[in-house]
Each structure stands twice: as C-alpha cells, then as structure tokens.
Design an enzyme around this catalytic site. Structure first.
Site, PDB file in Angstrom:
ATOM      1  N   ASP A 165       0.763  -1.216   0.296  1.00 13.33           N
ATOM      2  CA  ASP A 165       0.378   0.017  -0.173  1.00 13.33           C
ATOM      3  C   ASP A 165       0.895   1.391   0.204  1.00 13.33           C
ATOM      4  O   ASP A 165       1.771   1.721   0.664  1.00 13.33           O
ATOM      5  CB  ASP A 165      -1.198  -0.079   1.264  1.00 13.33           C
ATOM      6  CG  ASP A 165      -1.965   0.956   1.024  1.00 13.33           C
ATOM      7  OD1 ASP A 165      -1.888   1.173   0.136  1.00 13.33           O
ATOM      8  OD2 ASP A 165      -2.990   1.379   1.652  1.00 13.33           O
ATOM      9  N   HIS A 166       0.597   2.440  -0.714  1.00 11.49           N
ATOM     10  CA  HIS A 166       1.133   4.087  -0.808  1.00 11.49           C
ATOM     11  C   HIS A 166       2.127   3.360  -1.490  1.00 11.49           C
ATOM     12  O   HIS A 166       3.723   4.349  -0.119  1.00 11.49           O
ATOM     13  CB  HIS A 166       0.689   4.070   0.911  1.00 11.49           C
ATOM     14  CG  HIS A 166      -0.293   5.020   1.113  1.00 11.49           C
ATOM     15  ND1 HIS A 166      -0.482   5.679   0.583  1.00 11.49           N
ATOM     16  CD2 HIS A 166      -1.313   4.043   1.674  1.00 11.49           C
ATOM     17  CE1 HIS A 166      -2.281   6.026   1.421  1.00 11.49           C
ATOM     18  NE2 HIS A 166      -2.230   4.861   2.116  1.00 11.49           N
ATOM     19  N   GLU A 272      -3.458  -0.591  -8.479  1.00  8.89           N
ATOM     20  CA  GLU A 272      -4.339   0.300  -7.685  1.00  8.89           C
ATOM     21  C   GLU A 272      -3.447   2.161  -7.946  1.00  8.89           C
ATOM     22  O   GLU A 272      -2.386   2.674  -7.894  1.00  8.89           O
ATOM     23  CB  GLU A 272      -4.848   0.376  -6.381  1.00  8.89           C
ATOM     24  CG  GLU A 272      -5.927   1.557  -5.887  1.00  8.89           C
ATOM     25  CD  GLU A 272      -7.155   0.704  -4.799  1.00  8.89           C
ATOM     26  OE1 GLU A 272      -6.716  -0.097  -5.230  1.00  8.89           O
ATOM     27  OE2 GLU A 272      -6.263   1.261  -3.576  1.00  8.89           O
ATOM     28  N   LYS A 314      -9.442   8.718  10.081  1.00 12.11           N
ATOM     29  CA  LYS A 314      -9.104   8.321  10.923  1.00 12.11           C
ATOM     30  C   LYS A 314      -9.882   7.655  12.111  1.00 12.11           C
ATOM     31  O   LYS A 314     -10.250   8.642  12.782  1.00 12.11           O
ATOM     32  CB  LYS A 314      -7.538   7.311  11.243  1.00 12.11           C
ATOM     33  CG  LYS A 314      -6.533   8.298   9.848  1.00 12.11           C
ATOM     34  CD  LYS A 314      -6.739   7.134   9.468  1.00 12.11           C
ATOM     35  CE  LYS A 314      -5.617   7.668   8.049  1.00 12.11           C
ATOM     36  NZ  LYS A 314      -5.545   6.826   6.898  1.00 12.11           N
ATOM     37  N   HIS A 347     -10.409   4.536   0.550  1.00 10.61           N
ATOM     38  CA  HIS A 347      -9.598   4.905   1.046  1.00 10.61           C
ATOM     39  C   HIS A 347     -10.337   5.367   2.509  1.00 10.61           C
ATOM     40  O   HIS A 347     -10.637   5.518   2.812  1.00 10.61           O
ATOM     41  CB  HIS A 347      -8.154   5.519   0.874  1.00 10.61           C
ATOM     42  CG  HIS A 347      -7.359   4.800  -0.868  1.00 10.61           C
ATOM     43  ND1 HIS A 347      -6.308   4.798  -1.019  1.00 10.61           N
ATOM     44  CD2 HIS A 347      -7.722   3.358  -0.965  1.00 10.61           C
ATOM     45  CE1 HIS A 347      -5.611   4.183  -2.024  1.00 10.61           C
ATOM     46  NE2 HIS A 347      -7.165   2.571  -1.828  1.00 10.61           N
TER      47      HIS A 347
END
Length: 483
Positions: A165-166, A272, A314, A347
């Site tokens: 990810d990221h 992605e 978050k 996300h």
C-alpha cells in the site's frame, strides 16, 4: 490421526490449532502450533519432504499414524518452498468485491478470515504501507509471513491478496515485489503539481509544454457531454481538463515506470492508482485525464481511488453530506464503466458506516475498500477490558506524543480535547471518537515503548482478541452488504 498428533504435541508443551490440520498431498499434512507465544508450522510426512531449520534434530516417528513429524519456523525460505510446491501464496483478486484488512501487529489474520467466511468478498490479508512498516519496525516480507501463518492457522484454502500500500518510490516497490505481493497501490500525492504555487503566466507556459498525450486527451474530451443511465448529465470543462493535465502529467510518468517494472518482474498483479491523498476532491476531469492517459499508455490498472467529497478521517465515521458524496460517486462510477476495466476504491475505509450501503449500491457491488486501523483498535479495546493499568499507561504515552503522531495522519484532535487522567470506570471511554483517533494514530510510539506488554495481553487472550476483530470487521460487512 489428528488426535494422536495433538496428544504428542501437547506432551511436548505445544498448543495445537486443530483447524490448521489439512492435507497438502497424498503423504503430507500441514498444521500450526504455538509454544511460549511463538507459532510454528508442522509437517506430517511419509516421504522425504522437509523444510529448513527443523525444531527436532531428527523427525519424530508417530507409530500410531505411520507418519514422521517435525516443526519449522515460517521463514521466508520456507514460505517460498510451500509457495512453489503447494501454491500457498497470495493471488490477484478474482471477485467483484474486495476488502483490505491491514494487520499492523501481525496477529489477527485468522480473525480476518473468520469475518469474511459468510460473505462473497475477496480478502486482502496482507496490507501494509511503508509508513506502517516503519512505525512497527517490520518489512514487507515479515508482513506477508504473518498473513500466511494466519492462513495456515485457520486452515483457509481460498484465495487472498497481499497489498503493498501507498507505494511512492522504486525502493519500496522492489521490496514488495521481492516479498511476493500481488497488489500494488501507487500513491501519487507527492508527485502532483500544486497549481497554486504558480502564477497565471507560468501556468499558461506550462500548458503549452504539455506532452502530446495530454494535449490529445484535452482535445478529445473538452466540452464533451456525458449522460448517465439516470439521465443526469455533466459536461467536461476544457479549463478543468487543463488543470488536471498540469496537476497529474508528471505523476503519470511514475505510474508508467512502475507498470513497466511490474510487467517485467511479476506474472500477475492488481494495480491500484491512488489519487485520494491530494488537497482537492477529484473532479470528473481529473478522473478522465488519469484514466485515459493510462489507457493510452497501455497501462492496465485494476482500481482507482478518487478523493471523494467530505472528510475521511481515521477511526471515525464519514464527515460530510452523504447526498453530495453519492452524487459525485455516481459520476466516478459512470466513468469507470464508460472507460472500462477498473473498479473504484475507498481509502481510509475503516468505520465509515454511514456511506457503506450507498457505496456498495452505486458501485453495484464491484469495489475495493481498505481498512487497517480499525483492527489495531480492537487490540486497544481488549487491553481496556483486561488490563486497565496498561491501558492507562498507553493513553498517557499516546497523549504525550500526540503532536508527533499527528504529523503522519490527518485528524482534527488536539491535546486540549483530552483529560490528563482518564476515567477507567467509564465503560464507554473507548467508544469516544477522540479516543479512537488518539489510539489509531499512536500505534507506532505505543509499540516502541510498550510492545512487550501489549503482546503479552494479546497472546494471553488470543481467542478473545480474535473475536473482537471478527465482530468488528463483520459489522463493516453487515452494512456494506445490507440489502
């Protein structure tokens, strides 16, 4: 046979995970055991198949079964052997709906698997970003090994993914490739050109220097009217398309480079494209430019993560106008179908209960959602229930380091929002949004200072920890897949 194996291992001081016991081939069985909080994989064989670094110097012959037994650590070397011989490894997505479940502690893959059992969703079980790995002092290889161990522990034989990810640079990309990941999420946020940094004349000059692909996309789509199945329509703005090209063209070079590396080194993968970390909401022009630029370059991407209206902070629910979210989502969904070949991704998807149903319905059940912090917070919940003194220590450490922790995450909490001494008798304390956000972003410093104590509690109450995580993820699914 299973009872004889369990009986023998119990005599050696090992806890035997019964669900893990399964047949790999005619003469090989695999299982998972635990001793002193360390998990190992076991093999029961009649032939010569072994792994590296055996627990017993010589294999133990269990006369009642006719098989030899030994235990092994799940090292990367042993994972590769199991992957090559028995295809125990992550794979690309093969379902419409997929769901990422980051496990920052490397302890709850089994619980994640239990949560997905009753839903038609592809689980991405190893999902970590370089930021998370740095804060937890782990590597891409360590994260994937913990996921594999959970897969074996639970006796899971379905497909699952592993998401690097990221990804923002080539170094982390190569680490993830080397570790065997099957999904790569490219975070373009650091490569976007901030138009407000330039004067109007400078932007005009930059527009003239756009490459031929960018100019061709602008020419093709400027002024074009799209009519959606709902009869709602929107027209593409030439000015906005120029802004999109100026913002994203540089980032497209990075995607093109990464795609070339992946095609060269990875047989099958999901790609992605994340544009959700920018300063502004993703416009239809942004979406059109990015998607069509990549298509023109022959880049086959699997999903796109736009920045939707509202706030995706978050650990808490969506903040914003759900109707406005739905309006923009419909446009992005329409474009993803119009241009074809990719799904939309959400996300910071943890705990966004108020938009799950809308997201699922508008995307017609074809989507990807990422979560991570929500599973970590279940560890905090368990600690609050089982060891309030440790919880108090963690709270004080988190509060003391709040400003430092906030540098990595977008949250609106401030130190003045919290009492210095927390009321441990308040059973609702862990449900308060500010407490959830505080702990969500503080995992790095808490593991730095109290990892041993945290893991002691979680290992002692492993099944209860699993149940906390399972119920929480299943609560997400109940909303996402509600009719």
């Amino acid at each position: 046979m299973i009872n004889k194996v369990a009986e023998y291992l119990s005599g050696e001081g090992f806890y035997f995970y019964e669900k893990s016991f399964r047949k790999l081939s005619e003469d090989i069985y695999i299982f998972v055991v635990k001793k002193a909080n360390e998990k190992s994989i076991g093999l029961l064989t009649q032939g010569d198949f072994t792994l590296s670094s055996p627990h017993f110097t010589e294999r133990k012959y269990l006369k009642e079964t006719g098989y030899y037994l030994n235990l092994y650590p799940l090292t990367y070397e042993n994972f590769v052997i199991l992957k090559d011989k028995f295809n125990i490894a992550p794979a690309p997505c093969d379902k419409k709906a997929s769901f990422g479940m980051g496990d920052r502690l490397g302890l709850v893959t089994a619980a994640h698997i239990r949560a997905v059992e009753n839903y038609d969703v592809f689980p991405v079980l190893a999902q970590q970003s370089p930021r998370e790995l740095m804060k937890t002092h782990r590597s891409f290889k360590e994260a994937i090994l913990k996921a594999i161990l959970g897969v074996l522990e639970e006796g899971y034989t379905g497909k699952f993914g592993a998401d690097a990810d990221h990804i923002k640079d080539e170094n982390y990309l190569m680490e993830a490739i080397d570790a065997g990941y099957t999904m790569y999420t490219l975070d373009l946020s650091d490569m976007l050109v901030k138009l407000s940094d330039y004067t109007e004349s400078q932007l005009k000059e930059k527009a003239e220097k756009l490459n031929i692909t960018s100019k061709r996309i602008i020419e093709r789509f400027k002024g074009k009217k799209f009519v959606m199945p709902t009869k709602e329509a929107f027209t593409v703005s030439e000015e906005e398309l120029y802004k999109s090209a100026l913002t994203y063209e540089k980032a497209m070079d990075f995607v093109e480079k990464v795609y070339g590396i992946l095609k060269d080194k990875v047989k099958n993968f999901d790609l992605e494209i994340s544009i959700d970390e920018g300063d502004k909401d993703t416009t239809v022009e942004d979406h059109i430019f990015v998607a069509e630029y990549l298509h023109e370059k022959g880049i086959d991407f699997w999903s796109l993560a736009p920045k939707f209206p509202g706030e995706f902070q978050k650990a808490i629910d969506y903040i914003g106008d759900v109707d406005k979210f739905a309006v923009e989502l419909k446009k992005h969904q329409f474009l993803s179908r119009e241009f074809g070949g990719y799904k939309l991704s959400l996300h910071s998807g943890s705990d966004k209960f108020s938009i799950y149903k809308v997201f699922s319905e508008i995307t017609e059940g074809e989507f990807h959602i990422k979560t991570s912090g929500t599973s970590w917070f279940q560890a905090v919940n368990l600690i609050f229930e089982k060891d309030k003194e440790l919880f108090k220590e963690l709270y004080q450490i988190a509060l003391y380091n709040l400003e430092e922790s906030k540098k990595a995450y977008k949250v609106l909490i401030d130190k003045k929002d919290f009492p210095e001494n927390i009321n441990l008798e308040d059973s609702q304390i862990v449900s308060k949004p500010e407490i959830k956000q505080l702990f969500h972003i503080s995992y790095g410093v808490l593991l730095e200072e109290r990892k041993k104590q945290i893991f002691e509690v979680l290992n002692k109450y492993e099944e209860e920890h699993y149940e906390f995580v399972r119920k929480n993820i299943e609560n997400h699914f109940k909303e996402i897949f509600s009719k």
